[in-house]
Design a protein around this motif. Structure first.
Motif, PDB file in Angstrom:
ATOM      1  N   GLU A 256     -48.741 -39.175 -73.700  1.00 19.40           N
ATOM      2  CA  GLU A 256     -48.555 -37.868 -74.338  1.00 19.40           C
ATOM      3  C   GLU A 256     -49.399 -36.780 -73.635  1.00 19.40           C
ATOM      4  OE1 GLU A 256     -46.342 -37.344 -76.628  1.00 19.40           O
ATOM      5  OE2 GLU A 256     -46.919 -35.294 -77.166  1.00 19.40           O
ATOM      6  N   ILE A 257     -50.489 -37.202 -72.999  1.00 19.00           N
ATOM      7  CA  ILE A 257     -51.394 -36.208 -72.400  1.00 19.00           C
ATOM      8  C   ILE A 257     -50.725 -35.445 -71.250  1.00 19.00           C
ATOM      9  CG2 ILE A 257     -53.656 -35.866 -71.300  1.00 19.00           C
ATOM     10  CD1 ILE A 257     -54.582 -38.410 -72.860  1.00 19.00           C
ATOM     11  N   PRO A 258     -50.196 -36.151 -70.225  1.00 15.58           N
ATOM     12  CA  PRO A 258     -49.529 -35.377 -69.155  1.00 15.58           C
ATOM     13  C   PRO A 258     -48.313 -34.602 -69.655  1.00 15.58           C
ATOM     14  CG  PRO A 258     -49.257 -37.754 -68.816  1.00 15.58           C
ATOM     15  CD  PRO A 258     -50.255 -37.578 -69.916  1.00 15.58           C
ATOM     16  N   LYS A 259     -47.694 -35.064 -70.748  1.00 15.75           N
ATOM     17  CA  LYS A 259     -46.577 -34.291 -71.308  1.00 15.75           C
ATOM     18  C   LYS A 259     -47.077 -32.952 -71.845  1.00 15.75           C
ATOM     19  CE  LYS A 259     -43.586 -37.980 -72.933  1.00 15.75           C
ATOM     20  NZ  LYS A 259     -43.439 -38.804 -74.135  1.00 15.75           N
ATOM     21  N   ARG A 260     -48.150 -33.010 -72.627  1.00 14.42           N
ATOM     22  CA  ARG A 260     -48.658 -31.780 -73.249  1.00 14.42           C
ATOM     23  C   ARG A 260     -49.291 -30.835 -72.243  1.00 14.42           C
ATOM     24  NH1 ARG A 260     -49.879 -32.014 -79.445  1.00 14.42           N
ATOM     25  NH2 ARG A 260     -48.823 -33.955 -79.959  1.00 14.42           N
ATOM     26  N   TYR A 261     -49.800 -31.374 -71.152  1.00 19.34           N
ATOM     27  CA  TYR A 261     -50.462 -30.525 -70.151  1.00 19.34           C
ATOM     28  C   TYR A 261     -49.631 -30.466 -68.874  1.00 19.34           C
ATOM     29  CZ  TYR A 261     -54.387 -30.478 -73.345  1.00 19.34           C
ATOM     30  OH  TYR A 261     -55.173 -30.283 -74.466  1.00 19.34           O
ATOM     31  N   ALA A 262     -48.316 -30.532 -69.040  1.00 18.61           N
ATOM     32  CA  ALA A 262     -47.429 -30.666 -67.882  1.00 18.61           C
ATOM     33  C   ALA A 262     -47.622 -29.576 -66.835  1.00 18.61           C
ATOM     34  CB  ALA A 262     -45.983 -30.698 -68.350  1.00 18.61           C
TER      35      ALA A 262
END
Ligand SMILES: [Zn+2]
Length: 353
Positions: A256-262
């Motif tokens: 979820e982290i790289p998704k939210r900070y894409a």
């Protein structure tokens, strides 16, 4: 942008982090001199205005515009034991680069989880009770609700995954550059990141062992500014983004982290390594922090500009030494993406405006 908590710090104060003590002239007001100062391996060192000092385990001191955040304070010495849960103990193998009593003013503590290699008994009994602590709901319960009135920490802020708080400094109290009504106000946005300290599907392992592992956060620490003193906290802009993994394994929740900070650059990652395996080095049943291989996978997933490994050799239950990670990095050809700090070293960097 909404914040669950707003912390106002007073770095102008000379209060020390420990209880029953008043700062006197003999006490240091600055951080200890670093053994070695490192900068981005491929970058140019410019006007750096921030630094990260490595104390040991996951203990670091982040200094930015006069604000000091202490992470996961662990100040016991080599040979001391920590109780990590029912039937699980660890022995410290290293000494912290600085002693708790030698610390200068600290403005707040960032505690990833309530575990004795991150918040040891000495720290728990010595820290002054009104030192602000940002942590998990579980740790807040232990540090605040669960303690008697004269022992409880009074200024504890809980963050769950993806909840944020804004840490700022009123300009009149700031030791930093911004002293006029019109200048930018340094501020830090802290967001809880997911973490899982027990492997999925570890049901075969005794409940006791699982109960030894508390819930944990990682952190996204964004160093930046508010445009001026009257601006709402929502006007915060980031200038440098640090992801701290916390004691987590490589689990799906992290995706979820790289998704939210894409579309947002991660400037620096602090990865908790060590391949911590409990209940003991003689009975290594359950790995609860990343080993070298998982650390490399995390770099791949988060894609930070620079990675600094921490939490790698301080306890006898850390079974994956830093040399494993170095080898994996060399095999991947990623030497220029990693900065290695020894205890007492600092990393200096520059926060954009
Ligand atoms: Zn740990």
């Amino acid at each position: 942008m909404s914040f669950k908590h707003h912390l106002t710090l007073h770095p102008g104060s000379t209060k020390l982090p420990i209880r029953d003590s008043t700062a006197d002239h003999s006490h240091p007001t600055t951080l200890p001199l670093a053994k070695e100062t490192k900068i981005k391996p491929t970058g140019v060192d410019g006007a750096d205005n921030a630094s990260l000092y490595f104390v040991g385990t996951a203990t670091t001191i982040l200094e930015y515009e006069g604000i000091r955040l202490l992470s996961d304070p662990n100040f016991i010495h080599a040979g001391d034991h920590v109780h990590l849960g029912p039937g699980v103990t660890g022995t410290r193998m290293t000494n912290p680069a600085v002693d708790l009593e030698e610390l200068p003013r600290i403005d707040a503590v960032l505690l990833s989880h309530y575990h004795a290699d991150h918040f040891d008994e000495k720290v728990e009994s010595s820290l002054r009770r009104d030192l602000p602590i940002v942590t998990t709901p579980h740790a807040k319960h232990h540090l605040h609700e669960n303690k008697s009135d004269d022992e409880k920490f009074t200024d504890v802020y809980d963050l769950d995954f993806f909840e944020s708080c804004l840490v700022s400094v009123p300009p009149e109290k700031s030791g930093a550059a911004s002293n006029s009504e019109t200048s930018k106000i340094p501020a830090i946005k802290v967001t809880g990141m997911p973490g899982k300290h027990v492997p999925d599907g570890a049901l075969s392992v005794a409940n006791d062992l699982l109960a030894a592992v508390p819930p944990t956060n990682g952190w996204m620490v964004e160093l930046g500014y508010k445009p001026d003193v009257s601006a709402p906290d929502s006007a915060f802009t980031n200038g440098y983004r640090i992801y701290i993994s916390g004691d987590t394994l490589m689990v799906d929740d992290l995706k979820e982290i790289p998704k939210r900070y894409a579309d947002q650059k991660i400037d620096l990652m602090l990865v908790h390594l060590g391949g911590t395996t409990i209940p003991s080095p003689k009975l290594p049943l359950l790995m609860v922090t990343m080993d070298a291989k998982q650390g490399v996978q995390l770099m791949q997933m988060i894609n930070p500009e620079v990675t600094i490994p921490i939490h790698y050799d301080d306890y006898d239950v850390f079974l994956s030494p830093l040399s494993d990670f170095k080898k994996a990095i060399n095999d991947a050809g990623w030497q220029d993406k990693v900065v290695y700090l020894e205890r007492g070293d600092q990393y200096r960097f520059s926060v954009g405006t």
